[in-house]
Design a protein around this motif. Sequence first.
Motif, PDB file in Angstrom:
ATOM      1  N   VAL A 177      39.932  57.241  35.350  1.00 45.98           N
ATOM      2  CA  VAL A 177      40.576  57.781  34.159  1.00 45.98           C
ATOM      3  C   VAL A 177      40.896  56.668  33.166  1.00 45.98           C
ATOM      4  CG1 VAL A 177      42.658  58.929  33.320  1.00 45.98           C
ATOM      5  CG2 VAL A 177      41.518  59.760  35.369  1.00 45.98           C
ATOM      6  N   GLU A 178      41.412  55.547  33.634  1.00 45.41           N
ATOM      7  CA  GLU A 178      41.840  54.474  32.750  1.00 45.41           C
ATOM      8  C   GLU A 178      40.676  53.685  32.171  1.00 45.41           C
ATOM      9  OE1 GLU A 178      44.576  52.078  34.875  1.00 45.41           O
ATOM     10  OE2 GLU A 178      46.131  53.597  34.854  1.00 45.41           O
ATOM     11  N   GLY A 179      39.568  53.599  32.854  1.00 48.42           N
ATOM     12  CA  GLY A 179      38.426  52.840  32.363  1.00 48.42           C
ATOM     13  C   GLY A 179      38.545  51.372  32.722  1.00 48.42           C
ATOM     14  N   PRO A 180      37.690  50.542  32.125  1.00 50.38           N
ATOM     15  CA  PRO A 180      37.692  49.113  32.470  1.00 50.38           C
ATOM     16  C   PRO A 180      38.944  48.419  31.947  1.00 50.38           C
ATOM     17  CG  PRO A 180      36.210  49.525  30.652  1.00 50.38           C
ATOM     18  CD  PRO A 180      36.683  50.864  31.137  1.00 50.38           C
ATOM     19  N   ARG A 181      39.345  47.382  32.634  1.00 49.76           N
ATOM     20  CA  ARG A 181      40.510  46.606  32.200  1.00 49.76           C
ATOM     21  C   ARG A 181      40.132  45.801  30.972  1.00 49.76           C
ATOM     22  NH1 ARG A 181      42.189  43.618  37.524  1.00 49.76           N
ATOM     23  NH2 ARG A 181      42.804  42.179  35.908  1.00 49.76           N
ATOM     24  N   LEU A 182      41.050  45.673  30.032  1.00 50.48           N
ATOM     25  CA  LEU A 182      40.781  44.939  28.798  1.00 50.48           C
ATOM     26  C   LEU A 182      40.510  43.462  29.054  1.00 50.48           C
ATOM     27  CD1 LEU A 182      43.355  46.462  26.293  1.00 50.48           C
ATOM     28  CD2 LEU A 182      40.894  46.799  26.367  1.00 50.48           C
ATOM     29  N   SER A 183      41.128  42.895  30.076  1.00 53.71           N
ATOM     30  CA  SER A 183      40.962  41.463  30.347  1.00 53.71           C
ATOM     31  C   SER A 183      39.510  41.111  30.662  1.00 53.71           C
ATOM     32  CB  SER A 183      41.866  41.023  31.491  1.00 53.71           C
ATOM     33  OG  SER A 183      41.537  41.723  32.678  1.00 53.71           O
ATOM     34  N   THR A 184      38.726  42.078  31.129  1.00 52.90           N
ATOM     35  CA  THR A 184      37.333  41.793  31.449  1.00 52.90           C
ATOM     36  C   THR A 184      36.469  41.663  30.200  1.00 52.90           C
ATOM     37  OG1 THR A 184      36.796  44.148  31.647  1.00 52.90           O
ATOM     38  CG2 THR A 184      37.512  43.010  33.648  1.00 52.90           C
ATOM     39  N   LEU A 185      36.999  42.001  29.047  1.00 55.34           N
ATOM     40  CA  LEU A 185      36.221  41.954  27.808  1.00 55.34           C
ATOM     41  C   LEU A 185      36.265  40.589  27.122  1.00 55.34           C
ATOM     42  CD1 LEU A 185      37.308  45.399  26.339  1.00 55.34           C
ATOM     43  CD2 LEU A 185      35.275  44.873  27.682  1.00 55.34           C
ATOM     44  N   PHE A 186      37.120  39.670  27.598  1.00 60.53           N
ATOM     45  CA  PHE A 186      37.298  38.384  26.935  1.00 60.53           C
ATOM     46  C   PHE A 186      36.678  37.257  27.745  1.00 60.53           C
ATOM     47  CE2 PHE A 186      40.756  41.104  25.522  1.00 60.53           C
ATOM     48  CZ  PHE A 186      40.626  40.993  24.154  1.00 60.53           C
ATOM     49  N   ARG A 187      36.048  36.323  27.055  1.00 63.68           N
ATOM     50  CA  ARG A 187      35.471  35.153  27.717  1.00 63.68           C
ATOM     51  C   ARG A 187      36.401  33.956  27.665  1.00 63.68           C
ATOM     52  NH1 ARG A 187      29.110  34.949  27.346  1.00 63.68           N
ATOM     53  NH2 ARG A 187      28.710  37.172  27.399  1.00 63.68           N
TER      54      ARG A 187
ATOM     55  N   PRO B 292      39.272  31.817  28.501  1.00 65.82           N
ATOM     56  CA  PRO B 292      40.149  31.890  29.679  1.00 65.82           C
ATOM     57  C   PRO B 292      41.622  32.097  29.332  1.00 65.82           C
ATOM     58  CG  PRO B 292      38.953  29.792  29.626  1.00 65.82           C
ATOM     59  CD  PRO B 292      38.538  30.574  28.435  1.00 65.82           C
ATOM     60  N   PHE B 293      42.080  31.518  28.229  1.00 65.13           N
ATOM     61  CA  PHE B 293      43.486  31.663  27.836  1.00 65.13           C
ATOM     62  C   PHE B 293      43.796  33.118  27.486  1.00 65.13           C
ATOM     63  CE2 PHE B 293      46.816  31.676  24.605  1.00 65.13           C
ATOM     64  CZ  PHE B 293      47.825  31.025  25.294  1.00 65.13           C
ATOM     65  N   VAL B 294      42.924  33.727  26.684  1.00 63.44           N
ATOM     66  CA  VAL B 294      43.127  35.122  26.275  1.00 63.44           C
ATOM     67  C   VAL B 294      42.971  36.054  27.472  1.00 63.44           C
ATOM     68  CG1 VAL B 294      42.252  36.962  24.782  1.00 63.44           C
ATOM     69  CG2 VAL B 294      42.346  34.622  23.931  1.00 63.44           C
ATOM     70  N   ARG B 295      41.975  35.776  28.309  1.00 56.16           N
ATOM     71  CA  ARG B 295      41.748  36.607  29.487  1.00 56.16           C
ATOM     72  C   ARG B 295      42.969  36.601  30.408  1.00 56.16           C
ATOM     73  NH1 ARG B 295      36.999  38.073  33.015  1.00 56.16           N
ATOM     74  NH2 ARG B 295      35.789  37.453  31.219  1.00 56.16           N
ATOM     75  N   ARG B 296      43.538  35.396  30.664  1.00 57.84           N
ATOM     76  CA  ARG B 296      44.726  35.317  31.533  1.00 57.84           C
ATOM     77  C   ARG B 296      45.918  36.031  30.915  1.00 57.84           C
ATOM     78  NH1 ARG B 296      42.810  29.971  32.542  1.00 57.84           N
ATOM     79  NH2 ARG B 296      44.226  29.229  30.940  1.00 57.84           N
ATOM     80  N   ALA B 297      46.059  35.944  29.598  1.00 58.18           N
ATOM     81  CA  ALA B 297      47.167  36.635  28.935  1.00 58.18           C
ATOM     82  C   ALA B 297      47.048  38.150  29.126  1.00 58.18           C
ATOM     83  CB  ALA B 297      47.191  36.284  27.455  1.00 58.18           C
ATOM     84  N   PHE B 298      45.827  38.673  28.984  1.00 59.99           N
ATOM     85  CA  PHE B 298      45.627  40.105  29.182  1.00 59.99           C
ATOM     86  C   PHE B 298      45.789  40.488  30.650  1.00 59.99           C
ATOM     87  CE2 PHE B 298      44.246  40.283  24.884  1.00 59.99           C
ATOM     88  CZ  PHE B 298      44.379  41.607  24.508  1.00 59.99           C
ATOM     89  N   GLU B 299      45.364  39.627  31.565  1.00 58.79           N
ATOM     90  CA  GLU B 299      45.553  39.917  32.994  1.00 58.79           C
ATOM     91  C   GLU B 299      47.032  40.000  33.333  1.00 58.79           C
ATOM     92  OE1 GLU B 299      43.369  36.754  34.824  1.00 58.79           O
ATOM     93  OE2 GLU B 299      41.484  37.875  34.809  1.00 58.79           O
TER      94      GLU B 299
END
Length: 64
Positions: free
Chosen positions: A13-23, A25-32
Amino acid sequence: MTAQIYTASRAAVEGPRLSTLFRDPFVRRAFERAEKDGGASFAVPAPRRPVLSGGEADRVLEQA
């Protein structure tokens, strides 16, 4: 067994996590962190604009 079914259906229902869309590493960790936190992180309120009262507003308009 019930928890696994709930988790699988919730992911569908929720779909993919937003953190997987960023390459980046700083932005990805923030979203994680935000995904793990569930939105309960500390937020800084926007600064409030000063309010002019009394004759201050008239003086500002006169100087402009």
